[in-house]
Design a protein around this motif. Structure first.
Motif, PDB file in Angstrom:
ATOM      1  N   ARG A 101      45.364  40.005  38.252  1.00  0.00           N
ATOM      2  CA  ARG A 101      45.865  39.282  39.420  1.00  0.00           C
ATOM      3  C   ARG A 101      46.004  37.784  39.129  1.00  0.00           C
ATOM      4  O   ARG A 101      46.983  37.144  39.552  1.00  0.00           O
ATOM      5  N   ASN A 102      45.042  37.202  38.406  1.00  0.00           N
ATOM      6  CA  ASN A 102      45.013  35.750  38.183  1.00  0.00           C
ATOM      7  C   ASN A 102      45.453  35.330  36.782  1.00  0.00           C
ATOM      8  O   ASN A 102      45.579  34.135  36.512  1.00  0.00           O
ATOM      9  N   GLY A 103      45.658  36.295  35.901  1.00  0.00           N
ATOM     10  CA  GLY A 103      46.026  35.968  34.526  1.00  0.00           C
ATOM     11  C   GLY A 103      44.830  35.878  33.597  1.00  0.00           C
ATOM     12  O   GLY A 103      44.977  36.002  32.377  1.00  0.00           O
ATOM     13  N   GLN A 104      43.647  35.657  34.162  1.00  0.00           N
ATOM     14  CA  GLN A 104      42.437  35.548  33.346  1.00  0.00           C
ATOM     15  C   GLN A 104      41.206  35.768  34.212  1.00  0.00           C
ATOM     16  O   GLN A 104      41.265  35.640  35.440  1.00  0.00           O
ATOM     17  N   ALA A 105      40.093  36.086  33.572  1.00  0.00           N
ATOM     18  CA  ALA A 105      38.833  36.276  34.286  1.00  0.00           C
ATOM     19  C   ALA A 105      37.681  36.183  33.290  1.00  0.00           C
ATOM     20  O   ALA A 105      37.841  36.460  32.102  1.00  0.00           O
ATOM     21  N   ILE A 106      36.505  35.790  33.828  1.00  0.00           N
ATOM     22  CA  ILE A 106      35.298  35.654  33.003  1.00  0.00           C
ATOM     23  C   ILE A 106      34.185  36.481  33.622  1.00  0.00           C
ATOM     24  O   ILE A 106      33.910  36.369  34.828  1.00  0.00           O
ATOM     25  N   GLY A 107      33.555  37.318  32.808  1.00  0.00           N
ATOM     26  CA  GLY A 107      32.407  38.098  33.251  1.00  0.00           C
ATOM     27  C   GLY A 107      31.189  37.736  32.427  1.00  0.00           C
ATOM     28  O   GLY A 107      31.298  37.463  31.230  1.00  0.00           O
TER      29      GLY A 107
END
Length: 397
Positions: A352-358
């Protein structure tokens, strides 16, 4: 011609009379050579002067050239042959523009370099040669009271860039996964380094053990790394992150001292990650000097996203600190299936946002789930990157 075996005996003797004389002269000459060489070697071993004679004579001070004509040793900004070093962008104007859909367009146009003549262009801007990944760049370190601390190099290179894990550069769906708490358990740390994919970022607790050894193993295996610094939580001291915790009641000088104590534990990291710290991260006055110090050392700050009252973004922008926020805590429930569901949720956020951090802790269940999910992520168009690739950098918007 050879001697005729059928000739009379007297004729053969006359033909060979000259050969003993020639051989005798040859033996004498060889003996003289050996005596000469042996005598010179003995003289050299027994006399310092003999050793010194093999060196070029010292220059006459009176004949020395003027000071400004003396050749200087190469500096860090010069190659060994005296050619000045330069980065790839030194001959270009770089402009970045954000389009309506959020994409970043970079425009390059030529500009003259400051120096005349040829330069040695150092193209290693992001990442490190894998063969040298466990060794620090000495120009990015300075001595501190607790050990060596990261600094920005004389050419402007930041540790954040030097030790970042390179990625494809494609603007597809990117996910960064950070596994924290390494160094606290020896078996857990070893398992995480060996089993997790090299694209996963590893965060080492400053209070851990054998950190330098683990850092070298992690870097050799291709991991980008962070240092976790203990910050004051809301329920402190009932919940105590450990020694040298940064507290809002302490002076800025004392908090920076504790920060440096944590920073000096290892090298080759791209940034700092909080360990707890809800109260500290909600106090801009306590945060500002600490974040400014992190920024001036060319590092990023990763907020684990656990505090809704965090002021990280506002303080980071004010101090030009590269920063990032975790979107999800992956192992709130320490169960492989639950963690896999969280990873699927992280993937939806990234698409959805192009990137993510877990973020996750180094539990066996977390390591197993992340390893399993990562094997299939690439087939779904997900690129796992180091956390530095997703940091917001106020200096390079």
């Amino acid at each position: 011609m050879g001697t005729d075996l059928h000739a009379p005996l007297g004729q053969n003797r006359k033909a060979g009379r000259k050969r003993p004389n020639v051989l005798r002269i040859g033996r004498i000459a060889a003996s003289l050579c050996l005596i000469t060489i042996g005598g010179f070697s003995l003289y050299t071993m027994l006399s310092d002067d003999g050793l010194q004679r093999t060196k070029p004579p010292l220059a006459d001070p009176a004949a020395s050239p003027p000071t400004d004509a003396v050749q200087k040793l190469p500096t860090q900004s010069q190659a060994a042959n005296g050619m000045p070093r330069s980065d790839p962008h030194s001959g270009a104007n770089v402009e970045q523009m954000v389009t309506g859909d959020g994409s970043v367009v970079t425009k390059y146009s030529p500009r003259p370099r400051d120096d005349n003549g040829p330069v040695l262009v150092d193209a290693m801007q992001v990442g490190q040669d894998p063969r040298m990944a466990a060794m620090p760049n000495e120009s990015l370190l300075e001595d501190g009271p607790f050990g060596r601390l990261p600094i920005i190099g004389p050419d402007g290179r930041r540790p954040m860039d030097q030790y970042a894990r390179p990625w494809s550069g494609a603007r597809g769906t990117r996910v960064a996964i950070v596994v924290s708490g390494l160094g606290l358990s020896q078996t857990g740390t070893q398992r995480a380094i060996k089993k997790l994919p090299e694209e996963v970022t590893l965060a080492f607790a400053a209070s851990g053990n054998s950190l330098q050894r683990w850092m070298q193993e992690a870097r050799r295996d291709g991991h980008e790394i962070l240092v976790q610094v203990p910050l004051e939580p809301f329920d402190y001291p009932a919940n105590n992150p450990g020694p040298e915790t940064l507290l809002i009641s302490k002076s800025p000088g004392k908090n920076i001292e504790n920060l440096h104590h944590a920073m000096a534990e290892i090298t080759n990291y791209t940034g700092i990650m909080n360990y707890l710290g809800g109260r500290f991260l909600s106090n801009p006055d306590a945060m500002e000097p600490v974040m400014r110090d992190i920024s001036k050392r060319g590092l990023l700050f990763l907020d684990d996203g656990s505090s809704a009252q965090s002021k990280t973004e506002a303080v980071a922008k004010g101090t030009e600190l590269p920063y990032a926020f975790a979107d999800l805590q992956l192992d709130g429930q320490v169960d492989v299936n639950s963690i896999l569901k969280k990873l699927d949720e992280l993937e939806r956020i990234a698409k959805r946002n192009g990137q993510a951090i877990g973020v996750a802790s180094a539990f066996d269940e977390s390591i197993d789930a992340i390893s399993k999910w990562s094997e299939e992520a690439g087939m779904r168009g997900i690129e796992i990157v180091g956390v530095a690739a997703l940091a917001t950098d106020p200096k390079n918007p």
